[in-house]
Design a protein around this motif. Structure first.
Motif, PDB file in Angstrom:
ATOM      1  N   GLY A  73     -15.827  -1.049  -7.522  1.00  8.66           N
ATOM      2  CA  GLY A  73     -15.703   0.017  -6.133  1.00  8.66           C
ATOM      3  C   GLY A  73     -16.654  -0.627  -5.395  1.00  8.66           C
ATOM      4  O   GLY A  73     -17.309  -1.098  -5.463  1.00  8.66           O
ATOM      5  N   VAL A 124     -12.455   7.302  -3.551  1.00  6.03           N
ATOM      6  CA  VAL A 124     -10.823   6.260  -3.924  1.00  6.03           C
ATOM      7  C   VAL A 124     -10.892   5.379  -4.249  1.00  6.03           C
ATOM      8  O   VAL A 124     -10.200   4.539  -4.936  1.00  6.03           O
ATOM      9  CB  VAL A 124      -9.613   6.929  -2.609  1.00  6.03           C
ATOM     10  CG1 VAL A 124      -8.863   6.180  -2.439  1.00  6.03           C
ATOM     11  CG2 VAL A 124      -9.419   7.926  -2.507  1.00  6.03           C
ATOM     12  N   GLY A 125     -11.424   4.583  -3.239  1.00  5.01           N
ATOM     13  CA  GLY A 125     -11.232   2.819  -3.481  1.00  5.01           C
ATOM     14  C   GLY A 125     -12.464   2.721  -4.860  1.00  5.01           C
ATOM     15  O   GLY A 125     -11.613   1.877  -5.763  1.00  5.01           O
ATOM     16  N   GLY A 127     -11.839   4.636  -7.424  1.00  2.00           N
ATOM     17  CA  GLY A 127     -10.983   5.117  -8.312  1.00  2.00           C
ATOM     18  C   GLY A 127      -9.827   3.918  -8.912  1.00  2.00           C
ATOM     19  O   GLY A 127      -9.711   4.014 -10.019  1.00  2.00           O
ATOM     20  N   ALA A 128      -9.184   4.126  -7.415  1.00  4.19           N
ATOM     21  CA  ALA A 128      -8.822   2.398  -7.981  1.00  4.19           C
ATOM     22  C   ALA A 128      -9.550   1.517  -9.099  1.00  4.19           C
ATOM     23  O   ALA A 128      -8.441   0.721  -9.544  1.00  4.19           O
ATOM     24  CB  ALA A 128      -8.437   2.004  -6.509  1.00  4.19           C
ATOM     25  N   GLY A 129     -10.339   1.027  -9.140  1.00  5.93           N
ATOM     26  CA  GLY A 129     -11.463   0.141  -9.953  1.00  5.93           C
ATOM     27  C   GLY A 129     -11.502   0.472 -10.864  1.00  5.93           C
ATOM     28  O   GLY A 129     -10.938  -0.521 -12.065  1.00  5.93           O
ATOM     29  N   GLU A 131      -8.951   2.193 -12.140  1.00  5.12           N
ATOM     30  CA  GLU A 131      -8.118   2.321 -12.486  1.00  5.12           C
ATOM     31  C   GLU A 131      -7.289   0.971 -13.426  1.00  5.12           C
ATOM     32  O   GLU A 131      -6.708   0.527 -14.229  1.00  5.12           O
ATOM     33  CB  GLU A 131      -6.377   3.222 -11.600  1.00  5.12           C
ATOM     34  CG  GLU A 131      -5.472   3.281 -12.063  1.00  5.12           C
ATOM     35  CD  GLU A 131      -4.327   3.437 -10.719  1.00  5.12           C
ATOM     36  OE1 GLU A 131      -3.143   2.952 -11.300  1.00  5.12           O
ATOM     37  OE2 GLU A 131      -5.233   3.685 -10.373  1.00  5.12           O
ATOM     38  N   PHE A 132      -7.821  -0.245 -12.686  1.00  8.97           N
ATOM     39  CA  PHE A 132      -7.881  -1.138 -13.007  1.00  8.97           C
ATOM     40  C   PHE A 132      -8.499  -1.778 -14.611  1.00  8.97           C
ATOM     41  O   PHE A 132      -7.560  -1.644 -15.222  1.00  8.97           O
ATOM     42  CB  PHE A 132      -8.212  -2.692 -12.080  1.00  8.97           C
ATOM     43  CG  PHE A 132      -7.903  -3.568 -12.391  1.00  8.97           C
ATOM     44  CD1 PHE A 132      -7.229  -4.235 -12.515  1.00  8.97           C
ATOM     45  CD2 PHE A 132      -8.985  -4.390 -12.403  1.00  8.97           C
ATOM     46  CE1 PHE A 132      -6.753  -6.002 -12.241  1.00  8.97           C
ATOM     47  CE2 PHE A 132      -8.915  -5.690 -13.313  1.00  8.97           C
ATOM     48  CZ  PHE A 132      -7.898  -6.469 -13.195  1.00  8.97           C
TER      49      PHE A 132
END
Length: 252
Positions: A73, A124-125, A127-129, A131-132
């Motif tokens: 993140g 949000v960033g 969260g993307a990490g 999720e990966f």
């Protein structure tokens, strides 16, 4: 277990050293905390995103972690897991957020410890990490890092002027190789790697002066290479070759 006293209220342990990458026995310590009925705080800074951290099975009462390391993140993000059995009293209060008409912080979780405006874009960033990582799996990520660690360790260990402070043993390193060259200040080596080879490293004392005193590196510090899931074997070889060239120069 022997270190626990009758008046021990809290056990604190880092999952993995941010200086050497050594993975500490945080699972076993959690079991000790469970038997003793003591609150257990784990610093997951170097472990979250690469090591298994199950707050329930490992009896973790509090888990603190930044977002910018293995969680992939942005900087300025992070989190604190708090078990419902733990009551935290904030030492700093700010904007009262969800109860903005009140003059004091709300007393319910998580609002009681979340004052002011949250970093929404950063979250949000983060969260993307995460999720990966959930899709890839920490086992896959750790295996990838262990492949890179082994290659880097073996490449550096071949040089007599390099002293390594990390291990390459599987399941004992979260992704760091720390070393010094011929007793030279780590900042000098980092500057050469940056200016000549465009390799980013972290020299110095890593906010861990007591760890460096224990290692005997309080004068030179250590040079830390942090390996990520997206690093390639070619990049590792380039780092080995670059560091080899530096060892062949006249360092003070």
């Amino acid at each position: 277990s022997k270190a626990v006293r009758a008046n021990t209220r809290l056990i604190v342990l880092t999952a993995s050293s941010n200086v050497t990458g050594t993975i500490l026995p945080y699972k076993e310590v959690g079991e000790i905390a469970r038997r003793k009925g003591i609150i257990y705080l784990v610093d997951g800074a170097q472990g979250a995103g690469v090591l298994p951290l199950d707050v329930k099975t490992m009896n973790i009462s509090l888990l603190a972690f930044p977002g910018h390391k293995s969680l992939m993140g942005p900087q300025g993000t992070g989190g604190l897991y708090v078990n419902e059995s733990v009551n935290l009293a904030p030492i700093i209060q700010g904007g009262t957020g969800s109860h903005s008409f009140e003059t004091v912080q709300p007393l319910f979780m998580p609002d009681v410890i979340e004052c002011g405006t949250l970093n929404t874009p950063g979250i949000v960033g983060l969260g993307a990490g995460i999720e990966f990582i959930l899709k890839t799996g920490t086992d896959t990520i750790l295996k990838r890092k262990e492949l890179l660690i082994t290659k880097l360790y073996e490449g550096l260990a071949a040089h007599k002027k390099i002293k390594l402070y990390s291990t390459a043993e599987n399941h004992k390193n979260s992704g760091i190789i720390a070393f010094i060259i011929n007793g030279t200040d780590s900042s000098e080596i980092a500057n050469l790697l940056d200016s000549r080879y465009h390799i980013a490293t972290r020299p110095g004392f890593h906010c861990a002066p007591l760890a460096h005193k224990a290692l005997g590196t309080e004068k030179t510090g250590l040079l830390r290479l942090s390996l990520g899931y997206f690093n390639t074997l070619d990049e590792i070889q380039y780092a080995i070759d670059s560091i080899k060239e530096i060892t062949e120069t006249n360092l003070s």
